[in-house]
Write a protein that holds these residues in place. Structure first.
Motif: not given
Length: 38
Positions: A26-27, A33-38
């Motif tokens: 996930a990290g 994708v330059l987004m935090p994992p959710a």
């Protein structure tokens, strides 16, 4: 070593590997994708 204890230790490390591996993937995916994992 007690066979029950040996089985419990192996099961613990398998579960730990699944959780740790999933969080690592996930990290790495969040970096792509330059987004935090959710």
């Amino acid at each position: 070593m007690n066979p029950l204890l040996a089985k419990a230790i192996i099961d613990f490390f398998i579960a730990f590997g699944v959780v740790f591996g999933g969080s690592m993937l996930a990290g790495i995916g969040s970096v792509f994708v330059l987004m935090p994992p959710a």
